[in-house]
Design an enzyme around this catalytic site. Structure first.
Site, PDB file in Angstrom:
ATOM      1  N   ARG A  26       0.819  -1.168  -0.089  1.00 42.36           N
ATOM      2  CA  ARG A  26      -0.133   0.031  -0.029  1.00 42.36           C
ATOM      3  C   ARG A  26       1.082   1.030  -0.181  1.00 42.36           C
ATOM      4  O   ARG A  26       1.877   1.440   0.714  1.00 42.36           O
ATOM      5  CB  ARG A  26      -0.848   0.092   1.297  1.00 42.36           C
ATOM      6  CG  ARG A  26      -1.495   1.382   1.405  1.00 42.36           C
ATOM      7  CD  ARG A  26      -2.486   1.611   2.752  1.00 42.36           C
ATOM      8  NE  ARG A  26      -3.717   1.009   2.007  1.00 42.36           N
ATOM      9  CZ  ARG A  26      -4.767   1.127   2.918  1.00 42.36           C
ATOM     10  NH1 ARG A  26      -4.858   2.017   3.612  1.00 42.36           N
ATOM     11  NH2 ARG A  26      -5.984   0.481   2.474  1.00 42.36           N
TER      12      ARG A  26
ATOM     13  N   ASP B  50     -16.903   8.254  -0.444  1.00 43.58           N
ATOM     14  CA  ASP B  50     -15.498   8.220   0.168  1.00 43.58           C
ATOM     15  C   ASP B  50     -15.064   9.567   0.722  1.00 43.58           C
ATOM     16  O   ASP B  50     -16.028  10.505   0.451  1.00 43.58           O
ATOM     17  CB  ASP B  50     -14.620   7.379  -0.752  1.00 43.58           C
ATOM     18  CG  ASP B  50     -13.174   7.440  -0.106  1.00 43.58           C
ATOM     19  OD1 ASP B  50     -12.952   7.157   0.723  1.00 43.58           O
ATOM     20  OD2 ASP B  50     -12.266   6.996  -1.049  1.00 43.58           O
TER      21      ASP B  50
ATOM     22  N   HIS C 295      -7.645   0.798  -5.992  1.00 44.58           N
ATOM     23  CA  HIS C 295      -7.846   0.305  -4.851  1.00 44.58           C
ATOM     24  C   HIS C 295      -8.488  -1.113  -5.267  1.00 44.58           C
ATOM     25  O   HIS C 295      -9.627  -1.572  -4.973  1.00 44.58           O
ATOM     26  CB  HIS C 295      -8.583   0.764  -3.885  1.00 44.58           C
ATOM     27  CG  HIS C 295      -8.680   0.565  -2.677  1.00 44.58           C
ATOM     28  ND1 HIS C 295      -7.942  -0.690  -2.067  1.00 44.58           N
ATOM     29  CD2 HIS C 295      -9.190   0.923  -1.403  1.00 44.58           C
ATOM     30  CE1 HIS C 295      -7.863  -0.855  -0.726  1.00 44.58           C
ATOM     31  NE2 HIS C 295      -8.696   0.116  -0.277  1.00 44.58           N
TER      32      HIS C 295
ATOM     33  N   GLN D 175     -10.290  -3.713  -2.769  1.00 47.09           N
ATOM     34  CA  GLN D 175     -11.662  -3.022  -2.065  1.00 47.09           C
ATOM     35  C   GLN D 175     -12.725  -3.323  -3.179  1.00 47.09           C
ATOM     36  O   GLN D 175     -13.763  -3.760  -2.837  1.00 47.09           O
ATOM     37  CB  GLN D 175     -11.246  -1.480  -1.948  1.00 47.09           C
ATOM     38  CG  GLN D 175     -12.672  -0.770  -1.513  1.00 47.09           C
ATOM     39  CD  GLN D 175     -13.073  -0.962  -0.272  1.00 47.09           C
ATOM     40  OE1 GLN D 175     -11.993  -0.651   0.666  1.00 47.09           O
ATOM     41  NE2 GLN D 175     -14.130  -1.304   0.178  1.00 47.09           N
TER      42      GLN D 175
ATOM     43  N   ARG E 274     -13.847  -7.425   3.178  1.00 46.93           N
ATOM     44  CA  ARG E 274     -12.446  -7.373   2.705  1.00 46.93           C
ATOM     45  C   ARG E 274     -11.528  -8.412   3.130  1.00 46.93           C
ATOM     46  O   ARG E 274     -10.720  -9.054   2.476  1.00 46.93           O
ATOM     47  CB  ARG E 274     -11.832  -5.983   3.511  1.00 46.93           C
ATOM     48  CG  ARG E 274     -12.520  -4.639   3.346  1.00 46.93           C
ATOM     49  CD  ARG E 274     -12.296  -4.198   1.646  1.00 46.93           C
ATOM     50  NE  ARG E 274     -10.975  -4.380   1.253  1.00 46.93           N
ATOM     51  CZ  ARG E 274      -9.792  -3.645   1.691  1.00 46.93           C
ATOM     52  NH1 ARG E 274     -10.200  -2.447   2.411  1.00 46.93           N
ATOM     53  NH2 ARG E 274      -8.808  -3.673   1.175  1.00 46.93           N
TER      54      ARG E 274
ATOM     55  N   CYS F 213     -16.082   2.843   1.582  1.00 48.99           N
ATOM     56  CA  CYS F 213     -15.080   1.784   1.954  1.00 48.99           C
ATOM     57  C   CYS F 213     -14.401   1.792   3.320  1.00 48.99           C
ATOM     58  O   CYS F 213     -13.896   1.018   3.906  1.00 48.99           O
ATOM     59  CB  CYS F 213     -13.797   2.264   0.770  1.00 48.99           C
ATOM     60  SG  CYS F 213     -13.535   3.813   0.881  1.00 48.99           S
TER      61      CYS F 213
HETATM   62  N1   CP Z   1     -10.940   0.515   3.010  1.00 48.55           N
HETATM   63  C1   CP Z   1      -9.840   0.536   3.253  1.00 48.55           C
HETATM   64  O1   CP Z   1      -8.946   0.278   2.569  1.00 48.55           O
HETATM   65  O2   CP Z   1      -9.482   0.990   4.542  1.00 48.55           O
HETATM   66  P1   CP Z   1      -8.134   0.885   5.684  1.00 48.55           P
HETATM   67  O3   CP Z   1      -7.680   2.348   4.896  1.00 48.55           O
HETATM   68  O4   CP Z   1      -8.384   0.968   6.848  1.00 48.55           O
HETATM   69  O5   CP Z   1      -7.268  -0.255   4.945  1.00 48.55           O
HETATM   70  N1  NVA Z   2      -9.694   7.503  -1.208  1.00 43.37           N
HETATM   71  C1  NVA Z   2      -9.337   6.952   0.231  1.00 43.37           C
HETATM   72  C2  NVA Z   2      -9.494   5.449   0.393  1.00 43.37           C
HETATM   73  C3  NVA Z   2      -9.304   5.256   1.764  1.00 43.37           C
HETATM   74  C4  NVA Z   2      -9.615   3.506   1.974  1.00 43.37           C
HETATM   75  C5  NVA Z   2      -7.810   7.386   0.542  1.00 43.37           C
HETATM   76  O1  NVA Z   2      -6.768   7.062  -0.307  1.00 43.37           O
HETATM   77  O2  NVA Z   2      -7.423   7.723   1.590  1.00 43.37           O
END
Ligand code: CP
Ligand code: NVA
Length: 333
Positions: free
Chosen positions: A108, A232, A135, A138, A319, A274
């Protein structure tokens, strides 16, 4: 150097075709059932998985860890600090080191290029746990959740993302909906709509999948007839806090309220997010947003978030099951 990309890698949604995507969702559904019935098998006994995070996470990290433990595998967590990655050691060298020790690597972070480079050089499967661009894990959870709540083939499902249409989740939803032949809408102000190349990719996919693709700045038109309304955060990880000043006026008309849910015209429409979500002032960020802008919550009202229509915790549980499917597919015997 030629690419050593492992076919079990998942760096973005379009590494998969529609059939492969839905096979992973089906596998996740089976694995979910197995866990519920306590019939889990240690399919990945003795395997080692590296979890590399340049950004924070609750769900993605926990889903990978619990999925690995359920399957009999071990994990090593490398957080935003503490390893050499990207600072004293290049991505390419890190990839080759981790590839000698681990059977798979989750990443990530910020640049999509980083996860692509890891996949090109690790020689083991590399999975994107979120970048600024996409993502994909997700998306597997979101499609499983929609199928569970709609109980019909994906092509019959209509959903609308409303909010920051340029962010990773919006971009991923657009291409995923288009890939799977769904009715996918993005409602966002002109300044925050998905980039032209992503919209063009979605339209190309739709031409062969039969998907219906709509990008609009009218939130009511976007959600009309939608089975699911998705939003989101207004400012994503890695963006400056200063963005809030511009985002609040731009995105307030796209906030998911009971009125917007009613504009679906569907009493059974559901709410997706999400997570994490800013739906009240109980967090430090929520308190700051309230103090500065007088907003109680941001992208979704607390009333919608806590309502019967909200299936966000089913979505977050999924997830786990979908990430488990990704691991089993890539590494299972
Ligand atoms: N939705 C999601 O990816 O959550 P986290 O940032 O907690 O991993
Ligand atoms: N768009 C958000 C998603 C988090 C799961 C971010 O990148 O922070």
């Amino acid at each position: 150097m030629h690419s050593r990309r492992h076919p079990g890698s998942l760096t973005k949604e379009l590494d998969l075709d529609a059939k492969q995507f839905l096979e992973l969702v089906d596998l996740a559904s089976d694995l979910k059932q197995e866990k519920a019935e306590r019939r889990q098998q240690p399919r990945l006994a003795g395997r080692e998985i590296a979890l590399v995070f340049e950004k924070n996470s609750t769900r993605t990290r926990c889903a990978f860890e619990v999925a690995a433990h359920d399957l009999g595998a071990h994990v090593t967590y490398l957080g935003p600090d503490g390893s050499h990655i990207g600072r004293e050691e290049s991505i390419r060298d890190t990839a080759r080191v981790l590839g000698r020790m681990y059977d798979g690597i989750e990443f990530r972070g910020f640049a999509q290029q980083t996860v692509e480079e890891l996949a090109d050089h690790a020689g083991v499967p590399v999975w994107n746990g979120l970048t600024d661009s996409w993502h994909p894990t997700q998306m597997l959870a979101d499609v499983l959740t929609m199928i569970e709540h709609h109980r019909s083939p994906v092509e019959e499902i209509a959903f609308c993302f409303t909010g920051d249409g340029r962010n990773n989740v919006a971009r991923s939803l657009l291409v995923t909906g288009a890939l799977l032949g769904m009715d996918v809408r993005i409602a966002a102000p002109p300044a925050l709509q998905p980039p032209a190349d992503v919209v063009a990719t979605a339209r190309d996919l739709a031409a062969s999948s039969g998907a219906r693709v709509l990008v609009t700045d009218d939130p009511a038109a976007g959600v009309a007839g939608a089975d699911f309304v998705y939003t989101d955060v207004w400012v994503s990880m890695g963006e400056s806090e200063a963005e809030w000043d511009a985002r609040v006026p731009l995105l307030s008309p796209y906030r998911v309220t009971e009125e917007l849910m009613a504009a679906t015209g569907r009493p059974d429409s559901r709410f997706l997010h999400c997570l994490p979500a800013l739906h009240d002032r109980s967090t430090t960020l929520g308190a700051r947003v309230f103090d500065r802008y007088g907003l109680d919550g941001a992208e979704v009202s607390d009333a919608v978030f806590e309502s019967e229509r909200s299936v966000v915790f089913d979505q977050s549980e999924n997830r786990l099951h979908t990430i488990k499917a990704v691991l089993v597919h890539a590494l299972g015997a």
